[in-house]
Design an enzyme around this catalytic site. Structure first.
Site, PDB file in Angstrom:
ATOM      1  N   ASN A  10     -58.787  26.618  13.616  1.00  0.00           N
ATOM      2  CA  ASN A  10     -57.384  26.371  13.294  1.00  0.00           C
ATOM      3  C   ASN A  10     -56.580  27.414  14.062  1.00  0.00           C
ATOM      4  O   ASN A  10     -56.468  28.566  13.629  1.00  0.00           O
ATOM      5  CB  ASN A  10     -57.156  26.485  11.790  1.00  0.00           C
ATOM      6  CG  ASN A  10     -55.714  26.191  11.394  1.00  0.00           C
ATOM      7  OD1 ASN A  10     -54.837  26.023  12.244  1.00  0.00           O
ATOM      8  ND2 ASN A  10     -55.449  26.146  10.100  1.00  0.00           N
ATOM      9  N   ARG A  93     -58.209  21.668  14.148  1.00  0.00           N
ATOM     10  CA  ARG A  93     -57.044  21.179  13.423  1.00  0.00           C
ATOM     11  C   ARG A  93     -55.895  21.037  14.413  1.00  0.00           C
ATOM     12  O   ARG A  93     -55.537  21.986  15.108  1.00  0.00           O
ATOM     13  CB  ARG A  93     -56.647  22.154  12.322  1.00  0.00           C
ATOM     14  CG  ARG A  93     -55.417  21.682  11.552  1.00  0.00           C
ATOM     15  CD  ARG A  93     -54.743  22.796  10.792  1.00  0.00           C
ATOM     16  NE  ARG A  93     -53.576  22.298  10.060  1.00  0.00           N
ATOM     17  CZ  ARG A  93     -52.528  23.047   9.752  1.00  0.00           C
ATOM     18  NH1 ARG A  93     -52.484  24.312  10.108  1.00  0.00           N
ATOM     19  NH2 ARG A  93     -51.512  22.536   9.086  1.00  0.00           N
ATOM     20  N   HIS A 182     -50.185  17.847   6.101  1.00  0.00           N
ATOM     21  CA  HIS A 182     -51.213  18.197   5.105  1.00  0.00           C
ATOM     22  C   HIS A 182     -52.204  17.048   4.906  1.00  0.00           C
ATOM     23  O   HIS A 182     -52.837  16.931   3.863  1.00  0.00           O
ATOM     24  CB  HIS A 182     -50.598  18.544   3.741  1.00  0.00           C
ATOM     25  CG  HIS A 182     -49.752  19.782   3.730  1.00  0.00           C
ATOM     26  ND1 HIS A 182     -48.660  19.921   2.890  1.00  0.00           N
ATOM     27  CD2 HIS A 182     -49.827  20.932   4.430  1.00  0.00           C
ATOM     28  CE1 HIS A 182     -48.103  21.109   3.089  1.00  0.00           C
ATOM     29  NE2 HIS A 182     -48.796  21.737   4.013  1.00  0.00           N
ATOM     30  N   ARG A 243     -38.742  26.539   2.669  1.00  0.00           N
ATOM     31  CA  ARG A 243     -38.099  25.342   3.201  1.00  0.00           C
ATOM     32  C   ARG A 243     -37.312  24.630   2.111  1.00  0.00           C
ATOM     33  O   ARG A 243     -37.740  24.583   0.959  1.00  0.00           O
ATOM     34  CB  ARG A 243     -39.131  24.379   3.785  1.00  0.00           C
ATOM     35  CG  ARG A 243     -39.923  24.940   4.951  1.00  0.00           C
ATOM     36  CD  ARG A 243     -40.906  23.902   5.468  1.00  0.00           C
ATOM     37  NE  ARG A 243     -41.856  24.492   6.393  1.00  0.00           N
ATOM     38  CZ  ARG A 243     -43.176  24.305   6.349  1.00  0.00           C
ATOM     39  NH1 ARG A 243     -43.694  23.530   5.406  1.00  0.00           N
ATOM     40  NH2 ARG A 243     -43.965  24.876   7.230  1.00  0.00           N
ATOM     41  N   GLU A 386     -59.724  21.926   3.303  1.00  0.00           N
ATOM     42  CA  GLU A 386     -59.353  21.303   4.562  1.00  0.00           C
ATOM     43  C   GLU A 386     -60.399  21.549   5.650  1.00  0.00           C
ATOM     44  O   GLU A 386     -60.644  20.689   6.496  1.00  0.00           O
ATOM     45  CB  GLU A 386     -57.979  21.801   5.000  1.00  0.00           C
ATOM     46  CG  GLU A 386     -56.862  21.354   4.062  1.00  0.00           C
ATOM     47  CD  GLU A 386     -55.511  21.924   4.423  1.00  0.00           C
ATOM     48  OE1 GLU A 386     -54.811  21.306   5.243  1.00  0.00           O
ATOM     49  OE2 GLU A 386     -55.160  22.992   3.882  1.00  0.00           O
TER      50      GLU A 386
END
Length: 405
Positions: A10, A93, A182, A243, A386
């Site tokens: 990643n 990823r 996601h 956010r 993940e």
């Protein structure tokens, strides 16, 4: 011995997270992180799971090539080097795959070109992902490299969910649509929730709530995503750590015209200075709850806004699915903040949702139900994984199998 290992990478703009997994049983052989790449104070932390004893190195790493070479050296020290014949593939990823990439994909020049073409809609992530891929290819050009896209799981959304209600020609020209993110987490958690219920994923409708510093919800019908809260970018949807999530887009025009703010300033405001940190100065839910316990009204308001948005999405996705078998909480906040889970479900008893306070208070790394046995809809806590999802999809692809269960 046949090749059964997958290295998951990643790559961020100045970091590389990695895990080496044995896909015979999904076990981890090593995990690590390189951060502050390009600085004099770069840091590598490597943990071989056989001993569990971490090794750390600090110094200058000029670029991702230097970082991955250092990772390779650490793995070699443990007998797990990148030159091992047991390494089947490297899984990467990749944040944005647009409409084209609907599943894990073996990387070739055409794939690299498309990931690069998508940089305008993922300027912070895709360039770093590309750097990691190209560096890994240089180290092991003979090895299959697989891209697993955050957006892929959401490509099953119908056009009615994926399209924005703007001029079609303009939208198509600039690739403006809802992509969602996601995706590896939502795929893993929805499948794991079905397993927890003892059912096949094709028979289960799940609302997945991935609640971390970034947060997103998805409506998963029979194993396929039919709606998700993030959109063209990860800014849309739930209230997040920094956010804003959903808001009237005219706020942007107002800030430009009346506030005299530039597009870059507004971008920074909405992505880095909004959400929980904008509402109360903290984006750590643990700290917010501590402040609430001390009577802090600003922290309480931030929490209430966070929960209000979460409930709206639960209700909306209940309507989209028609029938809901489970609501699954995951990621840092979803897995650990019991007050968030309790508050999100409170008042939704008419929808068949309820939380058992004693079960909700239990801390565990295992998937578990926190709803009463009598509840019509299961409420679950399912730790996401993940990296395992990326490794599983990568290994299935290079072995010619699409059975990911």
């Amino acid at each position: 011995m046949s090749s059964s290992r997958v290295l998951v990478l990643n790559s961020g703009s100045s970091s590389v997270k990695y895990q080496l997994l044995d896909m015979r049983d999904g076990s981890r052989l090593a995990v690590g992180l390189v951060e502050r790449i390009g600085e004099e104070t770069s840091r590598l932390k490597h943990t071989p799971l056989a001993t569990g004893e971490s090794r750390e190195w600090t110094g200058a790493m000029a670029d991702h090539e230097a970082a991955l070479k250092a990772v390779s050296e650490e793995l070699t020290r443990d007998g797990l080097g990148l030159d091992s014949p047991e390494l089947a593939a490297i899984g990467h990823r990749v944040v944005h795959g647009g409409k084209l990439f609907t599943e894990p994909t073996v990387i070739d020049d055409a794939v690299l070109a498309e990931i690069e073409r998508l940089i305008p809609v993922a300027p912070l992530h895709n360039p770093a992902n590309l750097t990691g891929i190209r560096t890994a290819q240089a180290l092991r050009p003979d090895l299959p490299q697989v891209a697993v896209f955050d957006t892929a799981f959401h490509t099953t959304m119908p056009e009615s969910a994926a399209r924005y209600a703007i001029d079609v020609k303009t939208a198509d020209e600039h690739r403006i649509r809802r992509y969602g993110f996601h995706g590896t987490s939502h795929a893993y958690v929805s499948r794991a929730t079905a397993e927890l219920l003892g059912k096949d994923p094709s028979d289960v409708n799940v609302i997945v709530l991935h609640l971390g510093n970034g947060a997103s919800a998805s409506a998963v019908e029979g194993g396929r995503c039919v709606d998700t809260s993030m959109g063209l970018t990860p800014l849309e949807g739930l209230v997040m750590g920094t956010r804003s999530g959903d808001m009237d887009p005219a706020v942007i025009f107002h800030l430009m015209r009346v506030g005299g703010m530039s597009t870059d300033e507004i971008d920074t405001l909405l992505n880095k200075k909004s959400g929980l940190i904008g509402l109360c100065g903290d984006n750590d839910m643990r700290e917010i709850r501590r402040r609430i316990d001390e009577g802090d009204e600003q922290a309480q308001l931030a929490f209430d806004i966070y929960i209000h948005r979460l409930k709206k999405y639960i209700g909306a996705y209940y309507a989209v699915l028609g029938r809901v078998d489970a609501v699954a909480f995951t990621a840092g906040v979803g897995e650990n903040a019991s007050p968030v889970r309790e508050a999100a479900v409170a008042g939704l008893e008419a929808l068949g949702l309820a939380v058992d306070s004693e079960l909700n208070a239990v801390r565990s790394d295992e998937p578990r139900l926190i709803s009463p046995e009598s509840a019509r809809v299961a409420v679950a806590v399912v730790p996401t994984d993940e990296e395992l999802e990326i490794a599983t999809q990568t290994y299935a692809l290079v072995n010619g199998s699409r059975n990911l269960t």
